[in-house]
Motif scaffolding. Structure first.
Motif, mmCIF file in Angstrom:
data_model
loop_
_atom_site.group_PDB
_atom_site.id
_atom_site.type_symbol
_atom_site.label_atom_id
_atom_site.label_comp_id
_atom_site.label_asym_id
_atom_site.label_seq_id
_atom_site.Cartn_x
_atom_site.Cartn_y
_atom_site.Cartn_z
ATOM 1 N N ARG B 96 41.946 25.943 46.635
ATOM 2 C CA ARG B 96 41.798 24.530 46.789
ATOM 3 C C ARG B 96 43.409 23.899 46.391
ATOM 4 O O ARG B 96 43.524 23.067 45.478
ATOM 5 C CB ARG B 96 40.906 24.131 45.585
ATOM 6 C CG ARG B 96 39.492 24.764 45.716
ATOM 7 C CD ARG B 96 38.781 23.810 46.775
ATOM 8 N NE ARG B 96 38.368 22.559 46.368
ATOM 9 C CZ ARG B 96 37.593 21.978 45.625
ATOM 10 N NH1 ARG B 96 36.598 23.107 45.086
ATOM 11 N NH2 ARG B 96 37.018 20.874 45.062
ATOM 12 N N LEU B 97 44.441 24.428 47.090
ATOM 13 C CA LEU B 97 45.559 23.660 46.978
ATOM 14 C C LEU B 97 45.549 22.420 47.603
ATOM 15 O O LEU B 97 44.568 22.078 48.391
ATOM 16 C CB LEU B 97 46.755 24.624 47.776
ATOM 17 C CG LEU B 97 47.093 25.988 47.036
ATOM 18 C CD1 LEU B 97 48.234 26.477 47.774
ATOM 19 C CD2 LEU B 97 47.619 25.617 45.413
ATOM 20 N N PHE B 98 46.545 21.616 47.689
ATOM 21 C CA PHE B 98 46.597 19.974 48.222
ATOM 22 C C PHE B 98 47.313 20.546 49.467
ATOM 23 O O PHE B 98 48.297 20.696 49.613
ATOM 24 C CB PHE B 98 47.382 19.178 47.481
ATOM 25 C CG PHE B 98 46.685 18.864 46.038
ATOM 26 C CD1 PHE B 98 47.387 19.458 44.878
ATOM 27 C CD2 PHE B 98 45.468 18.532 45.842
ATOM 28 C CE1 PHE B 98 46.939 19.082 43.643
ATOM 29 C CE2 PHE B 98 45.020 18.226 44.579
ATOM 30 C CZ PHE B 98 45.403 18.863 43.492
ATOM 31 N N PRO B 99 46.646 20.292 50.681
ATOM 32 C CA PRO B 99 47.107 20.931 51.744
ATOM 33 C C PRO B 99 48.177 20.184 52.387
ATOM 34 O O PRO B 99 48.864 20.782 53.093
ATOM 35 C CB PRO B 99 45.791 20.907 52.823
ATOM 36 C CG PRO B 99 44.893 20.076 52.313
ATOM 37 C CD PRO B 99 45.054 20.237 50.624
ATOM 38 N N SER B 100 48.203 18.883 52.254
ATOM 39 C CA SER B 100 49.209 17.911 52.671
ATOM 40 C C SER B 100 50.605 18.066 51.821
ATOM 41 O O SER B 100 51.573 17.629 52.297
ATOM 42 C CB SER B 100 48.879 16.608 53.140
ATOM 43 O OG SER B 100 48.789 16.035 52.000
ATOM 44 N N LEU B 101 50.296 18.695 50.671
ATOM 45 C CA LEU B 101 51.480 18.600 49.715
ATOM 46 C C LEU B 101 52.405 20.087 49.797
ATOM 47 O O LEU B 101 51.724 21.009 50.427
ATOM 48 C CB LEU B 101 51.091 18.588 48.385
ATOM 49 C CG LEU B 101 50.900 17.140 47.668
ATOM 50 C CD1 LEU B 101 50.077 16.388 48.565
ATOM 51 C CD2 LEU B 101 50.723 17.442 46.384
ATOM 52 N N GLU B 105 55.345 20.637 45.579
ATOM 53 C CA GLU B 105 54.654 19.418 45.063
ATOM 54 C C GLU B 105 53.501 19.853 44.511
ATOM 55 O O GLU B 105 52.770 19.186 43.628
ATOM 56 C CB GLU B 105 54.435 18.427 46.273
ATOM 57 C CG GLU B 105 55.545 17.725 46.744
ATOM 58 C CD GLU B 105 55.501 16.963 47.937
ATOM 59 O OE1 GLU B 105 54.586 17.485 48.749
ATOM 60 O OE2 GLU B 105 56.006 15.732 48.165
ATOM 61 N N LYS B 108 54.144 20.547 40.939
ATOM 62 C CA LYS B 108 54.795 19.232 40.309
ATOM 63 C C LYS B 108 53.268 18.750 39.845
ATOM 64 O O LYS B 108 53.188 18.057 38.788
ATOM 65 C CB LYS B 108 55.412 18.453 41.159
ATOM 66 C CG LYS B 108 56.759 18.865 41.086
ATOM 67 C CD LYS B 108 57.721 17.802 41.902
ATOM 68 C CE LYS B 108 59.213 18.285 41.811
ATOM 69 N NZ LYS B 108 59.956 17.485 42.745
ATOM 70 N N VAL B 109 52.320 18.583 40.746
ATOM 71 C CA VAL B 109 50.794 17.976 40.341
ATOM 72 C C VAL B 109 50.517 18.806 39.073
ATOM 73 O O VAL B 109 49.870 18.082 38.179
ATOM 74 C CB VAL B 109 50.040 17.866 41.560
ATOM 75 C CG1 VAL B 109 48.789 17.413 40.997
ATOM 76 C CG2 VAL B 109 50.602 16.977 42.638
ATOM 77 N N GLY B 110 50.650 19.825 39.186
ATOM 78 C CA GLY B 110 50.114 20.534 38.065
ATOM 79 C C GLY B 110 50.676 20.247 36.735
ATOM 80 O O GLY B 110 50.078 20.530 35.621
ATOM 81 N N SER B 112 51.801 17.488 36.133
ATOM 82 C CA SER B 112 52.001 16.017 35.712
ATOM 83 C C SER B 112 51.275 15.792 34.395
ATOM 84 O O SER B 112 51.694 14.778 33.738
ATOM 85 C CB SER B 112 50.978 15.254 36.768
ATOM 86 O OG SER B 112 51.626 15.385 38.155
ATOM 87 N N ARG B 154 50.001 26.674 39.873
ATOM 88 C CA ARG B 154 49.686 25.327 39.490
ATOM 89 C C ARG B 154 48.832 25.032 38.321
ATOM 90 O O ARG B 154 49.143 23.981 37.507
ATOM 91 C CB ARG B 154 49.034 24.616 40.900
ATOM 92 C CG ARG B 154 48.603 23.205 40.602
ATOM 93 C CD ARG B 154 47.766 22.683 41.877
ATOM 94 N NE ARG B 154 46.594 23.459 42.098
ATOM 95 C CZ ARG B 154 45.561 23.190 42.776
ATOM 96 N NH1 ARG B 154 45.757 22.269 43.614
ATOM 97 N NH2 ARG B 154 44.413 24.157 43.004
#
Lengths: 290, 258, 358
Positions: B96-101, B105, B108-110, B112, B154
């Motif tokens: 479940r990674l953020f595919p468009s990031l 990134e 970095k979300v991890g 946040s 992440r």
């Protein structure tokens, strides 16, 4: 020549259409919400500007930051309360709620402001001031200025989404809501930020519309919402530059149609929209599945 | 029951958890206790309820009844993002990674909403050196094993106290799985406790300090790898019983052989 | 509405029964017929003002039934039904301008609107829910813009309806009313029988689990197309009635036949009354009429209030007024589902004998 002028005019108008459209596209991309009241929000912003000017007598351009901040706050609050409630109850409810908001806003505006249209005075000289390229082409400063403003806003939005922390979070939540929760993000708050941005950008567009022509209570659903949607479909979801392209194509199509027959203006735009819908429904600048 | 030699307070305590998926009862009164520093493995066949248990602990499912305590606090009603900022971070099943990031990134979300701690994006790059060059690549374009590593990274940059790992080996070649599990000691030595779900029993036995086997929402075995025999594990996994002997007090096993 | 016991096994053992409703609804069938008779007699003892209001209500009732069919049973949220409403009005106007009486024009309106639905469906069929909604709105706008180009039928300003001059006002009012009543009864009846048929079963399957329905070979697209066409036809008929009632057809978005206001009224009536039930639109139309009459002197206020109520109900009482009642008391005046009875189980107050035939 009249044709070249028309096409240039269409391009410039397209910038404004893209500005209308980017908020709609953002809300759909991030929260899967089709905000049927989106067009009406632009009109509300215009009327707020009218009110602000009436009270403070400040120049029109100064109202933009004031109204934008106000609309952004309204957007965040509305999203966290009503729209979030609708989202959690399903797509049908969300459509009904945004549709209801649209009807309420339009009829409310009609009650308080009458059905007449209003303009945001920019000063007569500014409206009609134009410059020429060569001897045949005339471009109004205001139209060019609004196009530049639209591009700047879109650019700023794109940079914000790419580089800033909240921009990243917005994209992450749009990709995978649950996974973003696991990283500590409250997606309701992120939704609120996205809504605030959507409301803010459409507010700028609404004020610009009031500067170029006039606004009226039903303008939101007569044209703005439909033009915004058409721009998104033509350009493709998921790309701000696609939306700009979509807006420009729509504007040019309308201008060309108007050249052939003045009453064909809107129809020409919709014809292109239907064409794209049938031939390439994911839009011209597609980023994958719709 | 196994011996917990620490004597310290448990970090994570689950008591009598009952979880439903709509009408279906996925977990029937599960309890478990995880102490700091442990690698606690949940094993069991498909549909046993392992992932459901992990997701409930992470906050993505609401239990019908039962409680979850973390560091002495009752967190049963806490939203998932609050649990993450409190220190319970999950690496979900399927990456479940953020595919468009991009890779970076995603990290970095991890980070946040990260807690203070030793893990930074730089340290993740030290753990997985290959990531540094590929930091600008879109997550969707990476292989399964690479995505798994990024997903772990992440979670790490959030500086969890309890790291939940859901089916790390799913869909990955054994060689890749080994490599991924090889980073576990680095995670542990930074003070993180691990609770993992694993379908591959031998892999689980290799890394776990404690294990618990689930079958159809019930616990069928509990102990350390040293205490349990292979036969016990197999029996607990498949729910096979030899005649009249009850496998686990209070549990009625099915007499199917798989 | 009589019972239809689906299976009967003549044996000495009691058998399972499948029926269409929980209670014996023969009484509700009689009640419905009685209500229709009463409504039919209205013009004889009620003034033309009230009859005019009833016509309004019957138009909205027809529209609401159609919108409910679309959104509540086929999952199609259309915000563009005003297209067919307007087309229906023009399908009465144009024949009237060529000598065909508007009463016959109503039939043309129904069929014509249904036919027009086919190409429009082709354009929007593949769109997902939200996109579908706005797309129908765009299509309605396109239809309006195209019609406004045709000056022979009034262009942008509208056109009076010929063919009804020379009728006594009272008679005209009565005939208009009866036409509206017939359209409404046929609309609701049509929806009822459609949902009781195979198509209804298909729609329920789609509603429950579309993917499972598709993989079972159910023709999802065909069923939705049928519903879209039927709804268009119904809205067209209602539009024809409006043309007769107003004796003119005016396009345009504020107050004209292509105004989105019509969609707002039908959608809100359905949401308030109860989406997904046939009784819901009836209840919702009543609420709408009450609101409209009490707030009439305040212009657009009734729409604002209607919208607010609809939002509140959508958020907090999703099943609408009738749906909430239905849930608690299990009343269905228009039974379209199936109920399974164990042997010997009592239904309502009547005891069903084991060898019952009908």
């Amino acid at each position: 020549m009249a044709w070249v002028n028309a096409i240039i005019q269409g391009i410039l108008t397209g910038g404004l259409y893209a500005l209308f459209a980017c908020g709609l596209s953002l809300m759909f991309g991030v929260m899967k919400v089709v905000n049927l009241a989106h067009g009406d929000l632009a009109v509300v912003a215009g009327y707020i500007a009218v009110g602000v000017i009436a009270v403070t007598h400040m120049p029109v351009l100064w109202t933009i930051p004031v109204v934008v901040v106000l609309m952004a706050i309204i957007g965040y609050v509305l999203q966290r309360s009503v729209i979030q409630g609708a989202i959690s109850r399903g797509e049908l409810t969300t459509l009904i709620v945004t549709f209801g908001l649209s009807i309420i806003i339009e009829n409310g505006l009609q009650q308080f402001f009458t059905a007449n249209s209003r303009g945001l005075g920019v000063g007569d000289s500014f409206v009609t001031a134009s410059f020429s390229i060569g001897s045949q082409i005339t471009i109004a400063w205001l139209d060019l200025g609004i196009f530049v403003l639209a591009v700047i806003v879109l650019l700023g939005l794109q940079q914000y989404l790419s580089l800033s922390r909240y921009g990243r979070l917005i994209r992450a939540v749009a990709d995978d809501r649950e996974a973003s929760q696991l990283s500590g993000a409250d997606y309701r708050h992120v939704f609120g930020i996205a809504a605030a941005i959507a409301f803010g950008t459409v507010a700028i567009a609404g004020i610009c519309e009031g500067m170029i022509t006039t606004i009226s209570p039903t303008l939101g659903t007569d044209t703005i919402l439909l033009f915004a949607f058409a721009s998104v479909v033509i350009g493709g979801l998921g790309s701000l530059w696609g939306t700009l392209l979509g807006g420009v194509i729509l504007g040019v199509a309308q201008a060309v149609g108007a050249q052939i027959n003045p009453s064909w203006e809107q129809l020409a735009g919709y014809a292109v929209f239907l064409l794209v819908l049938v031939i390439r429904p994911q839009g011209l600048v597609s980023q994958g599945a719709q | 029951m196994s011996n917990r030699l620490d004597g310290g307070a448990p970090l994570l305590e689950v008591r009598d958890l009952v979880v439903h998926h709509g009408q279906l009862r996925a977990l029937s009164g599960i309890s478990l206790t995880v102490y700091p520093g442990e690698v606690y493995a949940l094993i069991g066949a498909n549909g046993a309820g392992k992932s459901t248990l992990l997701r409930t602990i992470a906050g993505l499912h609401h239990p019908t009844s039962g409680s979850i305590s973390y560091d002495g606090r009752n967190v049963t009603g806490l939203r998932p993002e609050r649990r993450a900022t409190a220190g319970i971070v999950m690496v979900p099943e399927g990456r479940r990674l953020f595919p468009s990031l991009t890779l970076e990134e995603n990290l970095k979300v991890g980070s946040s909403y990260a807690r203070k701690g030793p893990w930074t994006i730089e340290r993740v790059y030290e753990l997985f050196p290959w990531m540094k060059e590929r930091r600008g690549q879109r997550a969707a374009q990476m292989s399964g094993g690479e995505q798994q590593s990024v997903a772990i990274g992440r979670a790490l940059v959030a500086n969890p106290r309890v790291l939940l790992l859901d089916e790390l080996s799913l869909g990955l070649a054994p060689v890749i799985v080994q490599r991924i599990y090889a980073m576990l000691p680095h995670v542990l030595e930074s003070g993180i406790t691990v609770l993992l779900v694993e379908q591959d029993v031998s892999q689980a036995l290799r890394v776990a300090t404690h294990l618990q086997c689930l079958l159809e929402g019930h616990t069928t075995l509990e102990g350390t790898p040293a205490e349990v025999t292979r036969e016990q594990v197999e029996a607990a996994y498949f729910g096979v019983t030899d005649g009249s002997k009850a496998l686990w007090p209070g549990l009625m096993p099915s007499s199917r052989a798989y | 509405m009589t019972e239809n016991v689906a299976t009967t096994i003549r044996s000495s053992e009691p058998a399972f029964k499948v029926t269409r409703s929980r209670r014996n609804v023969a009484w509700s069938g009689i009640g419905a017929i009685a209500a229709i008779v009463v409504l039919f007699a209205f013009p004889y003892y009620v003034g033309p003002g009230t009859t005019g209001i009833m016509v309004q209500g019957l138009i909205v009732l027809t529209l609401a039934s159609m919108w409910n069919l679309l959104a509540g049973y086929a999952g199609l949220v259309s915000v563009g039904q005003q297209a067919f409403f307007g087309l229906g009005a023009y399908f009465v106007l144009i024949p009237a301008m060529h000598g065909i009486t508007p009463w016959a024009g109503l039939v043309i309106a129904t069929i014509g609107a249904g036919v027009c639905a086919l190409p429009l469906w082709w354009l929007v069929a593949r769109l997902r829910l939200g996109y579908f909604a706005i797309a129908t709105w765009v299509l309605a706008s396109v239809v309006m813009l195209v019609i406004e180009q045709i000056s022979s039928i009034g262009g942008g300003t509208g056109e009076p309806l010929p063919g009804l001059t020379g009728m006594q006002p009272a008679v005209l009012t009565a005939y208009t009313y009866w036409a509206a009543l017939i359209v409404a009864v046929l609309a609701i009846g049509g929806v009822y029988f459609l949902l009781r048929s195979r198509v209804g079963l298909v729609l329920t399957a789609i509603r429950d689990d579309e993917r499972a329905a598709r993989s079972s070979g159910v023709r999802v697209g065909l069923a939705r197309l049928l519903v879209f066409v039927v709804a268009a036809a119904g809205c067209g008929a209602a539009g024809g009635v409006l043309a007769i009632e107003q004796l003119q057809v005016v396009p345009g978005t504020s107050g004209g036949v292509f105004s989105v206001q019509w969609t707002a009224e039908m959608a809100f009536a359905v949401i308030i009354g109860g989406i997904g039930t046939i009784e819901g639109p009836i209840v919702g139309t009543v609420v709408y009429m009450v609101l409209q009459q009490t707030l009439q002197s305040y212009n657009a206020w009734y729409l604002i209030v209607l919208g607010l109520v609809a939002i509140v109900i959508a958020l907090f009482a999703r099943r609408g007024l009738w749906g909430t009642v239905d849930e608690r008391f299990n009343i269905r005046l228009f039974p379209v589902g199936y109920h399974l009875w164990a042997p010997g189980e009592r239904r309502g107050r009547k005891r069903v004998p084991a060898h019952a035939a009908q």
